[in-house]
Write a protein that holds these residues in place. Structure first.
Motif, PDB file in Angstrom:
ATOM      1  N   ILE A   1       0.875  -1.173   0.000  1.00 24.05           N
ATOM      2  CA  ILE A   1       0.000   0.000   0.000  1.00 24.05           C
ATOM      3  C   ILE A   1       0.911   1.223   0.000  1.00 24.05           C
ATOM      4  CG2 ILE A   1      -2.009   1.099   1.056  1.00 24.05           C
ATOM      5  CD1 ILE A   1      -2.464  -1.782   0.071  1.00 24.05           C
ATOM      6  N   ASN A   2       1.561   1.399  -1.123  1.00 23.02           N
ATOM      7  CA  ASN A   2       2.649   2.359  -1.279  1.00 23.02           C
ATOM      8  C   ASN A   2       2.628   2.804  -2.739  1.00 23.02           C
ATOM      9  OD1 ASN A   2       5.295   3.453  -1.814  1.00 23.02           O
ATOM     10  ND2 ASN A   2       6.086   2.385  -0.025  1.00 23.02           N
TER      11      ASN A   2
ATOM     12  N   PHE B   1      -5.017   2.011  -6.980  1.00 24.93           N
ATOM     13  CA  PHE B   1      -4.329   2.175  -5.703  1.00 24.93           C
ATOM     14  C   PHE B   1      -5.322   2.490  -4.595  1.00 24.93           C
ATOM     15  CE2 PHE B   1      -1.899   4.885  -2.681  1.00 24.93           C
ATOM     16  CZ  PHE B   1      -1.025   3.908  -2.221  1.00 24.93           C
ATOM     17  N   ALA B   2      -6.290   3.351  -4.874  1.00 27.80           N
ATOM     18  CA  ALA B   2      -7.322   3.658  -3.882  1.00 27.80           C
ATOM     19  C   ALA B   2      -8.104   2.399  -3.526  1.00 27.80           C
ATOM     20  CB  ALA B   2      -8.258   4.738  -4.420  1.00 27.80           C
ATOM     21  N   GLY B   3      -8.381   1.554  -4.522  1.00 29.17           N
ATOM     22  CA  GLY B   3      -9.058   0.300  -4.249  1.00 29.17           C
ATOM     23  C   GLY B   3      -8.240  -0.616  -3.364  1.00 29.17           C
ATOM     24  N   MET B   4      -6.920  -0.598  -3.536  1.00 26.50           N
ATOM     25  CA  MET B   4      -6.043  -1.395  -2.674  1.00 26.50           C
ATOM     26  C   MET B   4      -6.147  -0.941  -1.217  1.00 26.50           C
ATOM     27  SD  MET B   4      -2.668  -1.610  -5.121  1.00 26.50           S
ATOM     28  CE  MET B   4      -1.598  -2.235  -3.805  1.00 26.50           C
TER      29      MET B   4
ATOM     30  N   VAL C   1      -8.001  -2.297   4.185  1.00 27.20           N
ATOM     31  CA  VAL C   1      -8.732  -1.966   5.410  1.00 27.20           C
ATOM     32  C   VAL C   1      -9.817  -2.997   5.682  1.00 27.20           C
ATOM     33  CG1 VAL C   1     -10.302  -0.280   6.467  1.00 27.20           C
ATOM     34  CG2 VAL C   1      -8.215   0.503   5.324  1.00 27.20           C
ATOM     35  N   GLU C   2     -10.554  -3.379   4.646  1.00 33.10           N
ATOM     36  CA  GLU C   2     -11.617  -4.369   4.832  1.00 33.10           C
ATOM     37  C   GLU C   2     -11.063  -5.699   5.334  1.00 33.10           C
ATOM     38  OE1 GLU C   2     -15.056  -6.737   2.216  1.00 33.10           O
ATOM     39  OE2 GLU C   2     -14.061  -4.981   1.370  1.00 33.10           O
TER      40      GLU C   2
ATOM     41  N   ARG D   1     -11.353  10.535  -2.231  1.00 32.15           N
ATOM     42  CA  ARG D   1     -12.605   9.776  -2.201  1.00 32.15           C
ATOM     43  C   ARG D   1     -12.526   8.599  -1.237  1.00 32.15           C
ATOM     44  NH1 ARG D   1     -13.419   9.572  -8.773  1.00 32.15           N
ATOM     45  NH2 ARG D   1     -14.537  11.562  -9.011  1.00 32.15           N
ATOM     46  N   VAL D   2     -11.423   7.836  -1.300  1.00 30.24           N
ATOM     47  CA  VAL D   2     -11.359   6.645  -0.446  1.00 30.24           C
ATOM     48  C   VAL D   2     -11.191   7.037   1.016  1.00 30.24           C
ATOM     49  CG1 VAL D   2      -8.847   6.239  -0.693  1.00 30.24           C
ATOM     50  CG2 VAL D   2     -10.382   4.340  -0.185  1.00 30.24           C
TER      51      VAL D   2
END
Length: 304
Positions: free
Chosen positions: A213-214, A229-232, A237-238, A271-272
Motif C-alpha cells: 500500500i505504497n 491504488f485507492a481500491g487497494m 482496510v476491509e 474519495r477513499v
C-alpha cells in the motif's frame, strides 16, 4: 549472538534482528479506547540532487541534468504536499511526515507547516538522492547525526526513521538506537510492531510500513493508476478489519506528494479516505507511526 553479526551457522544466512514468530497465537491486546486497527498515513517529503544522485523516474532520462524527472519530483514539494495538507485538514487526519532533513533548507516553510499542523515528523535521511546501505559505520553514524542536527532548526527531534530507498547497512538499527531513535520503518515483515535486536541489548521497534500500500511500487513500478491504488487501500482496510477481532493490526499507507499529490490522483485518494472517515468505524485508530511506537514502547502491550 550479537545483533550486528549475521548468523552463519545454518545454510541460510540470518539477519539476527528478530526471530520467526507467526502472527497467530500471539498475545492479544488493543490500541487506545479498545480499537483494533491502527491506520497511519506516511507522507514522504523528499528532495533530490539536481544533475546526479538517485531518484524515481517518470520516464527514462536521456541526459544530465535530468530536468524532466527532477521537476516532476519537485512538484510534490511545491504543489502536491500542500494539496495533501488541505485534504488532510478537511478530513481531520494526522500524518507521519517522513522528512528528508534537507527539505528544511531546500523548501522553506514546508517542514514548519507539517510541524504546525500537528504532524509527527520522522527522519527520512537527508535526501533521497543518496542511500546509506553502502556507507562505512562511521560515515553512517555521521549521516544520522547530521540529519538530526538539521531538524534542530525547526525545534523537532524525530523519534522515527525511514531510510531513503529503504537502504540499511548491517549496523543501521544499532546506530539508530544509539542515536536515540525509538522506531524504524524499514522492515515490512509484519502487521504488528516488532522489537528488533540491537547490539546494546535494548532494541528498537519496527513499525509496519507497507511496500504494497505504497504509491511508488504500485504506480511507478507496477504501472497501476490511482483508482486501482485507492481500491487497494479500501481492500486492505476491509481485510484487516475482518482479522482484527483476533489480533490488533497496523496499516501504514505510504504516499509521495509528487505521485498521489498529482491532481488526477489526489481525487481518488480523497474519495477513499472520505469514505473511510465517514464510515467512522470504531475499530479504526487513525494515528501516527510514533503513537503506535509509544503504545508498545511504554509497555502497554507486548510487541511481536
Amino acid at each position: 549472538m550479537a545483533a550486528d553479526v549475521f548468523d552463519t551457522t545454518t545454510e541460510v544466512a540470518h539477519h539476527g534482528r528478530y526471530d520467526y514468530r507467526p502472527i497467530v497465537g500471539r498475545p492479544d491486546y488493543s490500541w487506545p479506547d479498545g480499537r483494533r486497527l491502527a491506520v497511519y498515513l506516511g507522507v514522504n517529503h523528499e528532495v533530490f540532487s539536481f544533475g546526479d544522485g538517485l531518484g524515481a523516474t517518470l520516464a527514462p532520462s536521456k541526459t544530465e541534468p535530468d530536468v524532466m524527472n527532477f521537476a516532476w519530483r519537485d512538484y510534490g514539494n511545491r504543489v502536491g504536499a500542500w494539496r495533501f495538507m488541505e485534504m488532510f485538514d478537511r478530513l481531520e487526519l494526522p500524518t507521519t511526515a517522513l522528512m528528508n532533513s534537507a527539505v528544511i533548507a531546500q523548501c522553506p516553510g514546508l517542514a514548519e507547516a507539517c510541524r504546525d499542523r500537528g504532524d509527527e515528523i520522522a527522519a527520512h535521511g537527508r535526501t533521497n538522492a543518496q542511500a546509506q546501505g553502502d556507507m562505512s559505520e562511521d560515515e553512517e553514524r555521521a549521516l544520522i547525526a547530521r540529519t538530526l542536527g538539521d531538524f534542530d532548526a525547526i525545534g523537532v527531534r524525530p523519534r522515527g526513521w525511514l531510510g531513503p530507498w529503504i537502504s540499511e547497512s548491517r549496523h543501521t538499527p544499532d546506530l539508530l538506537e544509539e542515536a536515540g531513535f525509538g522506531y524504524v520503518l524499514d522492515w515490512a515483515h509484519d502487521d504488528q510492531p516488532t522489537r528488533l535486536k540491537t547490539r546494546s541489548g535494548k532494541g528498537i521497534f519496527s513499525i509496519p510500513y507497507s511496500q504494497e500500500i505504497n504509491d511508488i511500487p504500485s504506480i511507478i513500478t507496477r504501472h497501476q493508476e490511482a483508482a486501482g491504488f485507492a481500491g487497494m487501500i479500501e481492500d486492505a482496510v476491509e481485510q484487516l478489519l475482518g482479522e482484527s477481532d483476533r489480533r490488533p493490526l497496523v496499516l501504514g499507507i505510504a504516499l509521495h506528494p509528487y505521485i498521489m499529490g498529482q491532481a488526477h490522483r489526489a481525487l481518488h485518494l480523497d474519495r477513499v479516505l472520505t469514505r473511510l472517515r465517514e464510515a467512522a468505524d470504531p475499530r479504526i485508530w487513525w494515528t501516527t507511526a510514533g503513537a503506535i511506537a509509544r503504545h508498545v514502547e511504554h509497555g502497554r502491550r507486548p510487541p511481536a
